[in-house]
Design a protein around this motif. Structure first.
Motif, PDB file in Angstrom:
ATOM      1  N   PRO A 189      11.802   9.163   4.971  1.00 53.47           N
ATOM      2  CA  PRO A 189      11.663   8.259   3.828  1.00 53.47           C
ATOM      3  C   PRO A 189      12.119   6.834   4.159  1.00 53.47           C
ATOM      4  O   PRO A 189      13.056   6.639   4.927  1.00 53.47           O
ATOM      5  CB  PRO A 189      12.572   8.882   2.754  1.00 53.47           C
ATOM      6  CG  PRO A 189      12.738  10.312   3.162  1.00 53.47           C
ATOM      7  CD  PRO A 189      12.714  10.297   4.663  1.00 53.47           C
ATOM      8  N   GLY A 190      11.443   5.867   3.547  1.00 53.47           N
ATOM      9  CA  GLY A 190      11.794   4.485   3.789  1.00 53.47           C
ATOM     10  C   GLY A 190      10.882   3.532   3.062  1.00 53.47           C
ATOM     11  O   GLY A 190      10.013   3.945   2.279  1.00 53.47           O
ATOM     12  N   PRO A 191      11.044   2.238   3.305  1.00 54.67           N
ATOM     13  CA  PRO A 191      10.317   1.213   2.552  1.00 54.67           C
ATOM     14  C   PRO A 191       8.811   1.306   2.660  1.00 54.67           C
ATOM     15  O   PRO A 191       8.099   0.845   1.759  1.00 54.67           O
ATOM     16  CB  PRO A 191      10.833  -0.093   3.165  1.00 54.67           C
ATOM     17  CG  PRO A 191      12.161   0.247   3.750  1.00 54.67           C
ATOM     18  CD  PRO A 191      12.031   1.649   4.224  1.00 54.67           C
ATOM     19  N   ASP A 197      -0.701   3.250  -1.780  1.00 59.16           N
ATOM     20  CA  ASP A 197      -1.256   3.176  -3.132  1.00 59.16           C
ATOM     21  C   ASP A 197      -0.371   3.968  -4.099  1.00 59.16           C
ATOM     22  O   ASP A 197      -0.088   5.147  -3.875  1.00 59.16           O
ATOM     23  CB  ASP A 197      -2.674   3.758  -3.153  1.00 59.16           C
ATOM     24  CG  ASP A 197      -3.669   2.859  -2.442  1.00 59.16           C
ATOM     25  OD1 ASP A 197      -3.327   1.688  -2.214  1.00 59.16           O
ATOM     26  OD2 ASP A 197      -4.773   3.344  -2.109  1.00 59.16           O
ATOM     27  N   GLY A 198       0.059   3.299  -5.151  1.00 62.02           N
ATOM     28  CA  GLY A 198       0.916   3.957  -6.134  1.00 62.02           C
ATOM     29  C   GLY A 198       2.367   4.054  -5.718  1.00 62.02           C
ATOM     30  O   GLY A 198       3.180   4.651  -6.422  1.00 62.02           O
ATOM     31  N   GLY A 199       2.715   3.470  -4.571  1.00 60.91           N
ATOM     32  CA  GLY A 199       4.086   3.568  -4.082  1.00 60.91           C
ATOM     33  C   GLY A 199       5.063   2.758  -4.921  1.00 60.91           C
ATOM     34  O   GLY A 199       4.716   1.731  -5.483  1.00 60.91           O
ATOM     35  N   VAL A 200       6.306   3.232  -4.990  1.00 59.30           N
ATOM     36  CA  VAL A 200       7.370   2.557  -5.738  1.00 59.30           C
ATOM     37  C   VAL A 200       8.516   2.260  -4.776  1.00 59.30           C
ATOM     38  O   VAL A 200       8.972   3.145  -4.051  1.00 59.30           O
ATOM     39  CB  VAL A 200       7.872   3.434  -6.901  1.00 59.30           C
ATOM     40  CG1 VAL A 200       9.021   2.737  -7.629  1.00 59.30           C
ATOM     41  CG2 VAL A 200       6.746   3.759  -7.861  1.00 59.30           C
ATOM     42  N   GLN A 201       8.980   1.031  -4.781  1.00 58.98           N
ATOM     43  CA  GLN A 201      10.044   0.629  -3.874  1.00 58.98           C
ATOM     44  C   GLN A 201      11.404   1.086  -4.369  1.00 58.98           C
ATOM     45  O   GLN A 201      11.821   0.782  -5.489  1.00 58.98           O
ATOM     46  CB  GLN A 201      10.067  -0.899  -3.716  1.00 58.98           C
ATOM     47  CG  GLN A 201      11.211  -1.426  -2.868  1.00 58.98           C
ATOM     48  CD  GLN A 201      11.120  -0.907  -1.435  1.00 58.98           C
ATOM     49  OE1 GLN A 201      10.088  -1.012  -0.792  1.00 58.98           O
ATOM     50  NE2 GLN A 201      12.199  -0.326  -0.952  1.00 58.98           N
TER      51      GLN A 201
END
Length: 376
Positions: A189-191, A197-201
């Protein structure tokens, strides 16, 4: 990752230090934390030792200790903390508030990408609670250090540590420059997941600390604007010079605007001075055997008391115990308060090694009571 996002994540890491700077838990002069080695005593198993570490993490969380770290060591029968990331994952499942971390992971033993993945996973399991304390020593002898590497070669030397650290930091922040050989490689997992698409920081990433027992890491931590933890518990003569070097070398960063230093200190409290002396003697005998090439399990108090020390061995033990704050709870409090005054430390990282878990649990209870720390 865009520069603004990177700076925001790093600033979030620094917020933790701003929040606790000057924080008091009960009447403690600075935040109190714990360093544990999951020590294995004679007649006990690694399973029992690790269960004691888990119970200690839960207890110290209840009593208001700020963070709980475990240390990487190898090929030592009396230390069960060879895999900090594995232990921390278990501790994350049994705690909810206390910060968890490595004190430390020995960076030369591992590929930076592996550490970034392990601690990115821990951050996902316990968001906002993970510290990545890094050391440049192997945490073992040279032969074992070589065995830890797939190539069979000894780890890189101290001169390579800044480069390894820079690589690890870039993996954690996912910000290798275009054209770099690792620009298309991502720690997960990481930035990078935020760019899908649809990713959340995630707003968090592990907080990097540098650990040391000399001036090298102190100066590097200062130059990079990182928090620094000094191993006073086995290098007391170098404590003040190293902290002074850290503060003189410090340059503000996105993580810290001013220095933040903790010191590791051996401290053990018991109901009376005699009990405390019996317990800390087990640690002194353990260190004597380690330093003379005879590492083993932590001896029982009876075994340590019956050991026939030679004059040279007694000199070593006396010198070792001189730097262990021990006695009744009030005596330990006085010793810890004095150490803060002498060093100007921002935080104390207490280690209380003993033969069995019950004695360690009792020691931290007494220290918490002496400072009026919460019982909930």
């Amino acid at each position: 990752m865009r520069q603004a996002e990177q700076s925001r994540r790093r600033a979030t890491v620094g917020d933790e230090h701003d929040t606790i700077r000057g924080k008091r838990t009960g009447s403690a002069p600075v935040p109190l934390s714990v360093l544990d080695l999951a020590t294995v005593g004679t007649g006990l198993t690694a399973t029992q030792a690790l269960r004691s570490t888990t119970e200690l993490a839960r207890q110290t969380e209840r009593r208001g200790f700020h963070r709980f770290w475990v240390a990487e060591h190898h090929s030592m029968p009396g230390v069960a903390s060879s895999s900090p990331a594995v232990i921390l994952a278990n501790l994350a499942a049994h705690t909810s508030r206390i910060r968890l971390g490595s004190g430390g992971v020995m960076l030369p033993n591992h590929a930076p990408l592996v550490i970034a993945e392990q601690f990115g996973t821990l951050e996902a399991l316990a968001p906002g609670r993970i510290d990545l304390g890094l050391g440049r020593a192997p945490g073992t002898d040279g032969a074992t250090a070589a065995a830890l590497r797939r190539s069979g070669r000894a780890p890189e030397g101290a001169d390579d540590f800044p480069e390894q650290l820079a690589e690890l930091t870039r993996f954690l922040d996912d910000d290798f420059p275009a054209g770099h050989r690792y620009a298309r490689i991502h720690a997960v997992p990481g930035p990078v997941q935020a760019t899908a698409d649809g990713g959340v920081q995630s707003p968090d990433r592990p907080s990097i600390w540098l650990l040391g027992s000399s001036g090298f890491s102190a100066q590097l931590a200062g130059a990079l604007g990182l928090p620094f933890s000094f191993a006073h518990h086995f290098s007391a003569a170098n404590t003040i010079p190293a902290l002074e070097l850290y503060r003189e070398s410090f340059r503000p960063s996105a993580v810290l605007d001013r220095p933040y230093a903790s010191i590791g200190v051996s401290a053990f409290a018991a109901d009376d001075e005699k009990q405390a002396r019996r317990q800390v003697l087990t640690g002194a005998l353990t260190m004597l055997r380690l330093r003379t090439g005879r590492p083993g399990l932590v001896p029982s108090p009876d075994e340590a008391a019956a050991y026939d020390f030679s004059p040279m061995e007694q000199e070593f033990v006396d010198g070792w115990l001189a730097n262990v704050v021990h006695g009744t709870a009030d005596a330990v409090r006085e010793g810890l308060d004095g150490l803060v005054k002498r060093t100007g430390a921002d935080e104390l990282m207490i280690t209380a090694n003993a033969h069995g878990g019950e004695a360690r649990l009792r020691s931290y209870e007494l220290i918490a009571d002496a400072y009026g720390m919460p019982t909930g």
